[in-house]
Design an enzyme around this catalytic site. Sequence first.
Site, PDB file in Angstrom:
ATOM      1  N   HIS A  18       0.841  -1.190   0.000  1.00  0.00           N
ATOM      2  CA  HIS A  18       0.000   0.000   0.000  1.00  0.00           C
ATOM      3  C   HIS A  18       0.881   1.247   0.000  1.00  0.00           C
ATOM      4  CE1 HIS A  18       0.905   0.445   4.210  1.00  0.00           C
ATOM      5  NE2 HIS A  18       0.333  -0.707   4.523  1.00  0.00           N
ATOM      6  N   HIS A  21       4.038   1.445   2.306  1.00  0.00           N
ATOM      7  CA  HIS A  21       5.209   0.705   1.815  1.00  0.00           C
ATOM      8  C   HIS A  21       5.859   1.476   0.667  1.00  0.00           C
ATOM      9  CE1 HIS A  21       2.417  -2.723   3.114  1.00  0.00           C
ATOM     10  NE2 HIS A  21       3.351  -2.658   4.042  1.00  0.00           N
ATOM     11  N   CYS A 126      -1.121 -13.740  25.406  1.00  0.00           N
ATOM     12  CA  CYS A 126      -2.379 -13.506  24.682  1.00  0.00           C
ATOM     13  C   CYS A 126      -2.531 -14.629  23.668  1.00  0.00           C
ATOM     14  CB  CYS A 126      -2.372 -12.157  23.980  1.00  0.00           C
ATOM     15  SG  CYS A 126      -3.791 -11.991  22.873  1.00  0.00           S
ATOM     16  N   CYS A 129      -2.812 -13.388  19.980  1.00  0.00           N
ATOM     17  CA  CYS A 129      -1.544 -12.967  19.358  1.00  0.00           C
ATOM     18  C   CYS A 129      -0.516 -14.090  19.381  1.00  0.00           C
ATOM     19  CB  CYS A 129      -0.922 -11.792  20.106  1.00  0.00           C
ATOM     20  SG  CYS A 129      -1.927 -10.339  20.177  1.00  0.00           S
ATOM     21  N   CYS A 143      -4.808  -7.055  26.212  1.00  0.00           N
ATOM     22  CA  CYS A 143      -4.019  -7.017  24.976  1.00  0.00           C
ATOM     23  C   CYS A 143      -4.581  -5.908  24.082  1.00  0.00           C
ATOM     24  CB  CYS A 143      -4.114  -8.370  24.277  1.00  0.00           C
ATOM     25  SG  CYS A 143      -3.796  -8.256  22.517  1.00  0.00           S
ATOM     26  N   HIS A 146      -6.421  -7.433  20.926  1.00  0.00           N
ATOM     27  CA  HIS A 146      -7.613  -8.291  21.069  1.00  0.00           C
ATOM     28  C   HIS A 146      -8.570  -7.831  22.153  1.00  0.00           C
ATOM     29  CE1 HIS A 146      -4.875 -10.864  18.770  1.00  0.00           C
ATOM     30  NE2 HIS A 146      -5.992 -11.310  18.238  1.00  0.00           N
ATOM     31  N   LYS A 295      -6.015   5.631  10.741  1.00  0.00           N
ATOM     32  CA  LYS A 295      -5.119   4.624  10.164  1.00  0.00           C
ATOM     33  C   LYS A 295      -5.751   4.041   8.913  1.00  0.00           C
ATOM     34  CE  LYS A 295      -2.041   2.188  13.181  1.00  0.00           C
ATOM     35  NZ  LYS A 295      -1.723   0.908  13.778  1.00  0.00           N
ATOM     36  N   LYS A 298      -8.282  -2.032   6.187  1.00  0.00           N
ATOM     37  CA  LYS A 298      -8.888  -2.889   5.171  1.00  0.00           C
ATOM     38  C   LYS A 298     -10.404  -2.902   5.361  1.00  0.00           C
ATOM     39  CE  LYS A 298      -7.082  -7.028   3.045  1.00  0.00           C
ATOM     40  NZ  LYS A 298      -6.377  -8.260   3.277  1.00  0.00           N
TER      41      LYS A 298
HETATM   42  O1  ME8 Z   1       6.907  -4.160  10.185  1.00  0.00           O
HETATM   43  N1  ME8 Z   1       2.546   5.261   6.621  1.00  0.00           N
HETATM   44  O2  ME8 Z   1       6.591  -5.019   8.076  1.00  0.00           O
HETATM   45  P1  ME8 Z   1       5.291  -4.219   7.577  1.00  0.00           P
HETATM   46  C1  ME8 Z   1       3.848   5.213   6.316  1.00  0.00           C
HETATM   47  N2  ME8 Z   1       8.247  -6.977   8.586  1.00  0.00           N
HETATM   48  N3  ME8 Z   1       4.551   4.067   6.225  1.00  0.00           N
HETATM   49  C2  ME8 Z   1       3.910   2.917   6.462  1.00  0.00           C
HETATM   50  C3  ME8 Z   1       2.534   2.900   6.808  1.00  0.00           C
HETATM   51  C4  ME8 Z   1       1.848   4.152   6.871  1.00  0.00           C
HETATM   52  N4  ME8 Z   1       0.556   4.244   7.133  1.00  0.00           N
HETATM   53  N5  ME8 Z   1       2.185   1.622   7.003  1.00  0.00           N
HETATM   54  C5  ME8 Z   1       3.292   0.865   6.775  1.00  0.00           C
HETATM   55  C6  ME8 Z   1       7.183  -4.941   9.297  1.00  0.00           C
HETATM   56  N6  ME8 Z   1       4.332   1.640   6.433  1.00  0.00           N
HETATM   57  C7  ME8 Z   1       8.356  -5.879   9.471  1.00  0.00           C
HETATM   58  C8  ME8 Z   1       9.637  -5.118   9.251  1.00  0.00           C
HETATM   59  S1  ME8 Z   1      12.307  -4.988   9.071  1.00  0.00           S
HETATM   60  C9  ME8 Z   1      13.598  -5.930   9.520  1.00  0.00           C
HETATM   61  C10 ME8 Z   1      10.891  -5.933   9.432  1.00  0.00           C
HETATM   62  C11 ME8 Z   1       5.683   1.177   6.042  1.00  0.00           C
HETATM   63  O3  ME8 Z   1       4.876  -4.889   6.324  1.00  0.00           O
HETATM   64  C12 ME8 Z   1       6.735   1.709   6.972  1.00  0.00           C
HETATM   65  O4  ME8 Z   1       7.974   1.622   6.344  1.00  0.00           O
HETATM   66  O5  ME8 Z   1       4.312  -4.091   8.664  1.00  0.00           O
HETATM   67  C13 ME8 Z   1       6.666   0.708   8.118  1.00  0.00           C
HETATM   68  O6  ME8 Z   1       7.782   0.766   8.962  1.00  0.00           O
HETATM   69  C14 ME8 Z   1       6.589  -0.576   7.321  1.00  0.00           C
HETATM   70  O7  ME8 Z   1       5.730  -0.230   6.199  1.00  0.00           O
HETATM   71  C15 ME8 Z   1       6.014  -1.753   8.083  1.00  0.00           C
HETATM   72  O8  ME8 Z   1       5.887  -2.795   7.177  1.00  0.00           O
END
Ligand code: ME8
Length: 639
Positions: A18, A21, A126, A129, A143, A146, A295, A298
């Site tokens: 999204h 990312h 939890c 989780c 939690c 949840h 936020k 979905k």
């Molecule tokens: O946390 N606004 O993966 P993730 C801005 N796998 N950036 C956002 C966002 C938002 N609303 N939502 C997500 C993980 N991001 C772990 C990371 S690293 C070793 C492991 C971006 O798929 C932002 O970069 O939940 C956030 O830190 C990341 O997606 C979280 O991605």
Amino acid sequence: MDRFYVSTPIYYVNAEPHIGHAYTTIVADVLNRFHLLMGFKTFFLTGTDEHGDKIAQAAQEAGMDPKSYADHISGLFRDLWPRLNISNDRFIRTTDPDHIRVVQYVLQKVHDAGDIYFSTYRGLYCVGCERFYTERELVDGKCPDHDKEPVEREEANYFFRMSKYQDWLVEHIEANPDFIRPERYRNEVLAFLREPLEDLCISRPVERLSWGIPLPFDHRYVTYVWFDALINYITALDYPDGPLFHEFWPVVQHTIAKDILKPHGIYWPTIIRAVGITPYRHLNVHGYWKINEGKMSKSKGTVVRPLDLVSLYGLDAFRYFLLREMVFGLDAGFSEEALVQRLNSDLANDLGNLFSRTLAMTARYFDGKVPPFDTEPDDMDRELIARTEAAAQQLTREVPKLNFHKALVSIWECINAANRYIDHTAPWNLARDPARLGRLKTLIRNLLEVNRMVAVLIAPFMPSTAETMLHRLGIHKKSLELRFDTDARWGILIEGTTVDKGESLFPRVDLQQQKEGKKERPKPAAGKPAVEAPLIDFDLFKQLDMRIGTVKHAERVPRSDRLLKLVVDIGEERQVVAGIAQTHSPEQIVGKQVVLVANLKPAKLMGVESRGMVLAVKDGDNLCLLTPEKPVRPGQPVS
Ligand code: ME8
């Protein structure tokens, strides 16, 4: 040569990409492209995080095994990045064999050094989780995810002695003010470290979770997903022995959002310290994109998908908006209205107008050829040059400090100054007076130079617009080949070069029409009905046996530009030949789910047998494979 290494988080494969990312990855891309422009040798890493509870659960819900599920979603990320012009050097997956090897190597090393111990843990667990919570993490004793009270549970696990490194970490953060930046996040980590740090549980018993990397010293356990995931940043450099590690680790910067500050601000530096390596140079932490002040969700249908925006407004308008609108470190609101507003004002009106006015005048007055500087610069010329050079200097100062919006503001000050320069100097009046031809030449030359400089300066942000602009100014360089020292200099256009007037860079968008257009079906060509095929009854349709299949293997058919040979799992393995090689590479398509017509009579294409047909849709040059909305079990019938 100076070096630079930037990483994004590796994204979980439990949800499709999204805008959040896309933002982090585009920020990392801008940093990478900027450092290449400045002549650095760079390494840029992104990828996917594929182990752990979350993924195992999502796969189960989709009725798939975790690896096939991870292949599918990871493929969505990997395929998205080239479409956003992301210049990463590696796309890492935590299921890659080299990563599994490095995680086990690190675990063994830290274990041998005595920093991992086995202990029974009694705590608040939890069930939803499937994890333990500390008192501090609970909200009103419940939690936070949840809204349920956790239960007391006892479990034997392995622990990393994180507490041992607490004092060192505080000192390190205090001695290095921009270790974690901007400052608000540094303060947040320091505030957390004022309380005693607990050791980190780094294992999960196999009977509770098998989808993970086995601990090398006890196969009854797999590695906790964060201990696994963080290590990706050194796997990609071939830690411990690879030359990349020695070249790039000392200059690494991680880029993340505030949601994962704790694992990156606390777990990772202490783990890396225990391994005996110096920690990263910078942790760059940005805020959150919010939709309607909340936020993205979905269930509320507020997930913003990058490709939807790119297809409506163009890639560079999307990239520009993200970088111009968000102040790095703070939250920002996303709305399509705001994007269209920026597109129309900054891109269509300011930049687009400047470029088309300049080229139109070059065409009209000088037959489309770059004129010489023919008169000495006057005050107005000098001011324009000074503004352009100031924008170049601002770029070099602000981008390393992550002030992307400031760098863009100063480039736009230069664009606006150039538009004003046209209005004030009124070249159309000079053109009527042959005695002032020399001055007209200088004016147009100055304007062409500003446009060229702007193209170079926006290249890290909007690489394809930069290339288009340069191309039309007669400079045939890729944006990644540009270098600040040689290309961001005033006056280097070559006299007599032909420029190309072309079409406007950014057509204006009418949001209202756009929204209505979205609702309307595409109009058929004049006088033709949208559907011309004869009607069929359902019995005929039922004769088609269409199945969902997962592509297991793909390779090019020798001597054919168009054909790929695929092996597709539809409950059984099918060899199929598909005419998609011009738009899809074999690596891109492995792991994807497709729709296969399974009862088509076998045929031979270029001598290769095909038992079925993969469905696709063609819209001009755009060829898309049909794929289920969510992953499903291979072999499921389509109806
Ligand atoms: O946390 N606004 O993966 P993730 C801005 N796998 N950036 C956002 C966002 C938002 N609303 N939502 C997500 C993980 N991001 C772990 C990371 S690293 C070793 C492991 C971006 O798929 C932002 O970069 O939940 C956030 O830190 C990341 O997606 C979280 O991605």
